[in-house]
Scaffold this active site. Structure first.
Site, PDB file in Angstrom:
ATOM      1  N   GLU A   1       0.856  -1.196   0.000  1.00  0.00           N
ATOM      2  CA  GLU A   1       0.000   0.000   0.000  1.00  0.00           C
ATOM      3  C   GLU A   1       0.899   1.255   0.000  1.00  0.00           C
ATOM      4  OE1 GLU A   1      -2.183   0.102   3.683  1.00  0.00           O
ATOM      5  OE2 GLU A   1      -3.413   1.823   3.099  1.00  0.00           O
TER       6      GLU A   1
ATOM      7  N   LYS B   1      -9.195   2.722  -2.075  1.00  0.00           N
ATOM      8  CA  LYS B   1      -9.519   2.068  -0.789  1.00  0.00           C
ATOM      9  C   LYS B   1     -10.872   2.537  -0.246  1.00  0.00           C
ATOM     10  CE  LYS B   1      -7.130   0.975   3.571  1.00  0.00           C
ATOM     11  NZ  LYS B   1      -5.922   1.273   4.365  1.00  0.00           N
TER      12      LYS B   1
ATOM     13  N   CYS C   1      -5.210  -3.527   2.475  1.00  0.00           N
ATOM     14  CA  CYS C   1      -4.971  -3.544   3.917  1.00  0.00           C
ATOM     15  C   CYS C   1      -6.239  -3.698   4.758  1.00  0.00           C
ATOM     16  CB  CYS C   1      -4.178  -2.294   4.292  1.00  0.00           C
ATOM     17  SG  CYS C   1      -3.262  -2.481   5.842  1.00  0.00           S
TER      18      CYS C   1
ATOM     19  N   VAL D   1      -0.408  -2.579  10.752  1.00  0.00           N
ATOM     20  CA  VAL D   1       0.188  -2.116  12.006  1.00  0.00           C
ATOM     21  C   VAL D   1      -0.233  -2.963  13.202  1.00  0.00           C
ATOM     22  CG1 VAL D   1       0.517   0.279  11.259  1.00  0.00           C
ATOM     23  CG2 VAL D   1      -1.649  -0.387  12.299  1.00  0.00           C
TER      24      VAL D   1
HETATM   25  C1  ACM Z   1      -4.102  -0.032   7.111  1.00  0.00           C
HETATM   26  O1  ACM Z   1      -5.195  -0.108   6.536  1.00  0.00           O
HETATM   27  N1  ACM Z   1      -3.064   0.554   6.525  1.00  0.00           N
HETATM   28  C2  ACM Z   1      -3.904  -0.620   8.432  1.00  0.00           C
END
Ligand code: ACM
Length: 263
Positions: free
Chosen positions: A38, A108, A143, A170
């Site tokens: 990402e 996203k 992510c 994370v």
């Molecule tokens: C994330 O979506 N970068 C944790």
């Protein structure tokens, strides 16, 4: 056919350096499909919209073209995260591009934590790129989308054989869920995660690597360590994902009962 996930530490805010890095890692990955993390082109922890706006790229950006040219020359498909600018909006986006394929973009949908301060929520749904030269259907999510089974399900229902999930993870709990996204949809899932840390003010985020490729039954086909850069490669058989039966009677999709689900 092989699939590769690249684990790297992007340089925060240095688009040119990250682009050069992506191009050289692309050459080292022994696979026709190579997935990067990402926001691999920009780094992650932005809280200043103005700063991000200056770095964000429009779709015709020369840096995206440079990656496409390198991928095309090598006969590869690259999937790369970048901040996408369209008018006043900035999206946390990925682009799939390269050899004999039309570009496919994903923005996203589920924005994580302080991403909400700088990015606009994605507005193109969850796309599946049909790569004819490889007879491979690649679904895109990013992510934090892993937390929402609907994302992977939507991609699988559209015929994805492989879900590519560029990530900057994370927490560690994703490692329990990603293989489940694979087995509940009978698809391959490839997670390209980054490593390193980024600080903003007095807050530091640590990204935890362990990039992995999961088989359609949830098995780990390849995995990298938590804290080093590297490339993981695994073979996949897309046609094995296309029947959703897992015994002579049951079929994951035919057995769904949407009438009983609250959407
Ligand atoms: C994330 O979506 N970068 C944790």
């Amino acid at each position: 056919m092989n699939v590769a996930v690249v684990q790297m530490e992007p340089a925060f805010g240095d688009l040119e350096a990250n682009c050069a890095r992506i191009c050289s890692l692309l050459a080292r990955a022994d696979a026709p499909v190579v997935i990067f993390p990402e926001l691999a082109l920009s780094g992650y922890f932005f809280t200043d919209r103005q700063q991000l706006h200056q770095l964000a790229l429009e779709r015709d950006a020369s840096l995206l073209q440079a990656i496409e040219d390198v991928a095309t020359k090598q006969g590869k498909i690259a999937i790369v995260g970048f901040p996408e600018k369209e008018g006043d909006n900035i999206y946390n986006a990925v682009v799939l591009l390269g050899y004999q394929t039309e570009r496919c973009y994903y923005r996203k949908v589920h924005l994580f934590y302080k991403e909400r301060f700088v990015f606009t929520e994605g507005n193109v749904g969850f796309p599946v790129a049909r790569v004819a030269s490889l007879d491979l259907h690649i679904g895109l999510m990013i992510c934090y989308d892993w937390r929402f089974p609907e994302a992977a399900r939507t991609l699988a229902l559209q015929g994805a054989d492989l879900i590519a999930c560029p990530s900057n993870l994370v927490t560690h709990i994703w490692r329990m869920a990603m293989p489940v996204r694979a087995l509940e949809n009978k698809v391959y899932v490839a997670v390209a995660n980054r490593i390193g840390t980024e600080s903003n003010g007095d807050e530091t985020l640590s990204f935890n690597g362990r990039s992995a490729i999961y088989g359609y039954n949830g098995s780990v086909l390849a995995e990298l360590p938590a804290d080093v850069e590297g490339i993981a490669v695994a073979p996949i058989e897309p046609d094995k994902t296309r029947s959703k039966s897992f015994n002579p009677i049951n079929d994951l999709f035919a057995d769904r009962r949407p009438w009983a689900y609250r959407l």
